[in-house]
Design an enzyme around this catalytic site. Structure first.
Site, PDB file in Angstrom:
ATOM      1  N   ASP A 306       0.800  -1.223   0.000  1.00 27.70           N
ATOM      2  CA  ASP A 306       0.000   0.000   0.000  1.00 27.70           C
ATOM      3  C   ASP A 306       0.833   1.273   0.000  1.00 27.70           C
ATOM      4  O   ASP A 306       0.374   2.304  -0.488  1.00 27.70           O
ATOM      5  CB  ASP A 306      -0.966  -0.010   1.181  1.00 27.70           C
ATOM      6  CG  ASP A 306      -2.110  -0.984   0.967  1.00 27.70           C
ATOM      7  OD1 ASP A 306      -2.693  -0.966  -0.126  1.00 27.70           O
ATOM      8  OD2 ASP A 306      -2.417  -1.763   1.875  1.00 27.70           O
ATOM      9  N   TYR A 389     -10.206  -1.077   2.321  1.00 30.06           N
ATOM     10  CA  TYR A 389      -9.776  -0.965   3.715  1.00 30.06           C
ATOM     11  C   TYR A 389      -9.541   0.492   4.100  1.00 30.06           C
ATOM     12  O   TYR A 389      -9.176   1.333   3.269  1.00 30.06           O
ATOM     13  CB  TYR A 389      -8.501  -1.762   3.965  1.00 30.06           C
ATOM     14  CG  TYR A 389      -8.747  -3.125   4.583  1.00 30.06           C
ATOM     15  CD1 TYR A 389      -9.284  -3.230   5.859  1.00 30.06           C
ATOM     16  CD2 TYR A 389      -8.446  -4.296   3.895  1.00 30.06           C
ATOM     17  CE1 TYR A 389      -9.519  -4.468   6.436  1.00 30.06           C
ATOM     18  CE2 TYR A 389      -8.673  -5.546   4.462  1.00 30.06           C
ATOM     19  CZ  TYR A 389      -9.208  -5.624   5.736  1.00 30.06           C
ATOM     20  OH  TYR A 389      -9.445  -6.851   6.304  1.00 30.06           O
TER      21      TYR A 389
END
Length: 646
Positions: A306, A389
């Site tokens: 990420d 998320y």
């Protein structure tokens, strides 16, 4: 190259800032103009990164007259026409491009615009439209396609190209959960360089989930028995802010930011004995990878880095008072940019406030009134929405000298459709929906400065002794402190049997009791990765093999999986650097801590996941001669009392 740009009044255009302050919008615009002119960027180039280029500590010095060192920008671009990633450094003070070069064999990370644009490429292709039709979906506008970084699995036709491996969902009825109805087994493979669909990986149509996964409930369904909790500070907060510098209680630090790492804390120190004692030069989340554990269909491609593949700072939320933050808040805005290099300011991206945390210390002697102090902590936090998320990164400074870090994960666990029966790789979350087992692996980087720049690393382990002479009742516990003088010796894993911890000490400074001053890393919940030996992820996320690493500070060694993990075959970063087995004896030590949360989704995680928290602490260990929080005054808790109680 280092051609100068004709900007004689550049210094007047850009206000003077501290050399560690994040880039402003004006500085970004100046950096873009300088690079476009000096590097002669073609129109097919876009800007991956424009952020502060931090000075090496050797050059991070103010002149005798107080003038700061030059402000510099790091710039990275990607050219779709040539498939080349280039990078360099701009001197913002002089308007000079100090360096510029192509980085061979790497891929720049995927920007937010490219992430969305790749999905539109897929939705315009007849092959993808036909695959949707097989599933009874005729309106492509109701479909969401996310262009995930493809990783590197040695698949024919992908090497050297810029690829996204996409996942698909059908919009839910209310529009509040775009992940409510996964379109299982359908994966467009997108050529992001040419803007075309490379192929469609279709592993067989499954029925769409019947439940749309709405998150918002009707007002009539909400709880009615909650009474207000009001947090007030009538005299204001106990911290003061000067630009990016913060003073709170005895702490002083600077708030930093990059589009890749997000929130950074610089120059963390604690006032003690009439001086500001340094503890850390720099603290940050350096990488985060989320590998999924299902080997079937296209599920093995889910392995997002990420930070290195997207940049969490690019994806920061604008925080709101009342839920994201509560109390007397100070917000820091940050500046990112789009792929054309146009600055984008995120308002209220970083939140800072104080929290009451209960008892700090207490003792009651017989016949005496209790002596006690109530604890509070300073919270510095930011929240990123990264696709499905949501991650909150929280830093806590405590009055007793403890520095703590916590990750709070919420959002929507990645849902996968099934035929009504969950696979062996997951667990049912809703009708025809399962969540696959996965790991959230975080790597934190700490550039240490425990009472100075020359530190060393120790490991402390505990062991019980056999019952016998000298230990007749079998209760003896031995403490063993082992120096870790080189990088290879400092590659360590947690061990429940020995309860090992790691400390960074200053061998040149002792406390009143003759032991080196230090700070101890106290792990929290953790796990080991579940990569098979030789698996692509084992190489790409090699830093996850060990919970603790230590390296001597070296400019450029910033990210544990390397600077360009997007589609990289692996082996870069910590595993490569530490092969040199450099000395850690009286060096500027950098500690890397890997925190792994192993997550098997539950029905309770659907349609939105309650916060899951995981964290760890740095505690002073002989850094002070006694409890540094003895001077916290007893609480004045009249405001919290009611007339009919206490």
């Amino acid at each position: 190259m280092s051609p100068a740009i004709a900007e004689p009044d550049l210094e007047q255009k850009l206000p003077s800032r501290h050399p560690l302050d994040p880039l402003s919008a004006a500085e970004m615009e100046a950096a873009v103009a300088i690079v476009k002119g000096a590097a002669k960027l073609p129109p097919t180039s876009w800007f991956e990164t424009i952020q502060l280029d931090e000075h090496d500590k050797a050059t991070l010095k103010f002149s005798a007259d107080g003038k700061p060192p030059a402000r510099r920008a790091y710039v990275c671009t990607y050219d779709r026409a040539t498939n080349e990633t280039s990078r360099g450094v701009v001197d913002l003070t002089t308007g000079t491009l100090l360096s510029w070069a192509v980085v061979p064999g790497v891929q720049a990370h995927i920007g937010p615009e490219e992430f969305s644009w790749g999905g539109e490429v897929a939705k315009a292709d007849p092959r993808f439209i036909a695959a949707l039709a097989k599933r009874g979906i005729s309106d492509v506008s109701t479909v969401m396609v996310e262009s995930w970084a493809a990783g590197n699995f040695g698949i024919e036709g992908e090497h050297g190209e810029r690829i996204a491996y996409a996942h698909c969902w059908l919009a839910n009825e209310s529009g509040d959960n775009p992940y409510g109805r996964p379109i299982a087994n359908l994966h467009p493979v997108i050529d992001l360089r040419r803007g075309t669909l490379l192929r469609v990986d279709d592993f067989g149509a499954l029925p769409l989930p019947p439940d749309s996964g709405n998150i918002r409930l009707a007002a009539s369904e909400l709880r009615k028995d909650l009474k207000p909790i009001v947090v007030t500070q009538p005299e204001g907060p106990s911290f003061s802010v000067d630009g990016q510098q913060v003073d709170w209680q005895k702490w002083r630090f600077r708030v930093g930011f990059t589009s890749r790492e997000g929130l950074i804390l610089h120059d963390i120190g604690y006032h003690d004995g009439g001086r500001l004692r340094p503890i850390m030069n720099r603290a940050s989340l350096a990488e985060m990878v989320v590998p999924y554990g299902a080997p079937t269909g296209g599920n093995f491609r889910r392995n997002a880095f990420d930070l290195g593949e997207y940049g969490i700072g690019n994806l920061y939320d604008s925080l709101e008072l009342g839920c994201d933050c509560l109390g007397h808040i100070h917000y820091f805005d940050v500046c990112t940019h789009d792929w054309q290099g146009t600055p984008r300011v995120i308002r209220h991206a970083i939140c800072m406030h104080e929290e009451d945390t209960g008892l700090l210390w207490k003792f009651t002697a017989t016949g005496q009134p209790p002596i006690r102090a109530r604890a509070r902590r300073l919270v510095i936090s930011a929240i990123s929405t990264i696709g499905n998320y949501v991650y909150g990164v929280f830093w806590y400074l405590h009055q007793d000298g403890t520095i703590a870090t916590e990750i709070k994960a919420t959002g929507i666990p990645f849902p996968t459709g099934n035929n009504g029966t969950a696979s062996e790789w997951g667990r049912p979350m809703a009708a025809a929906i399962e969540g696959h087992v996965h790991q959230h692996i975080f790597s934190f980087r700490f550039d240490m400065a425990v009472d100075g720049q020359r530190n060393a690393v120790h490991e402390t382990a505990f062991s019980g002794l056999p019952q016998g002479p000298g230990n007749p009742f079998g209760n003896a516990i031995r403490t063993t402190v082992t120096p870790l003088p080189t990088e290879l010796q400092a590659k360590r894993r947690l061990d429940l049997a020995s309860q090992r911890t790691w400390s960074v000490v200053n061998p040149e400074r002792s406390n009143a009791w003759g032991t080196p001053v230090g700070y101890k890393l106290v792990p929290g919940p953790n796990a080991l990765p579940f990569f098979a030996e030789g698996a692509p992820m084992a190489s790409r996320a090699g830093f996850a093999d060990y919970h603790f690493w230590a390296t001597p500070y070296a400019p450029g060694e910033m990210f544990p999986a390397g600077l360009f993990p997007n589609q990289h075959a692996g082996g870069d970063g910590l595993p490569r650097w530490t092969k040199a087995n450099r000395s850690l004896d009286s060096e500027n030590i950098v500690v890397w801590y890997t925190m792994n949360y192993h997550h098997l989704s539950r029905p309770e995680d659907w349609p939105v996941q309650p916060v899951l928290s995981v964290g760890f602490q740095w505690m002073p260990e002989g850094f002070f001669d006694r409890n540094p929080a003895l001077d916290v005054p007893p609480p004045d808790d009249k405001a919290s009392r009611k007339s009919d109680c206490c």
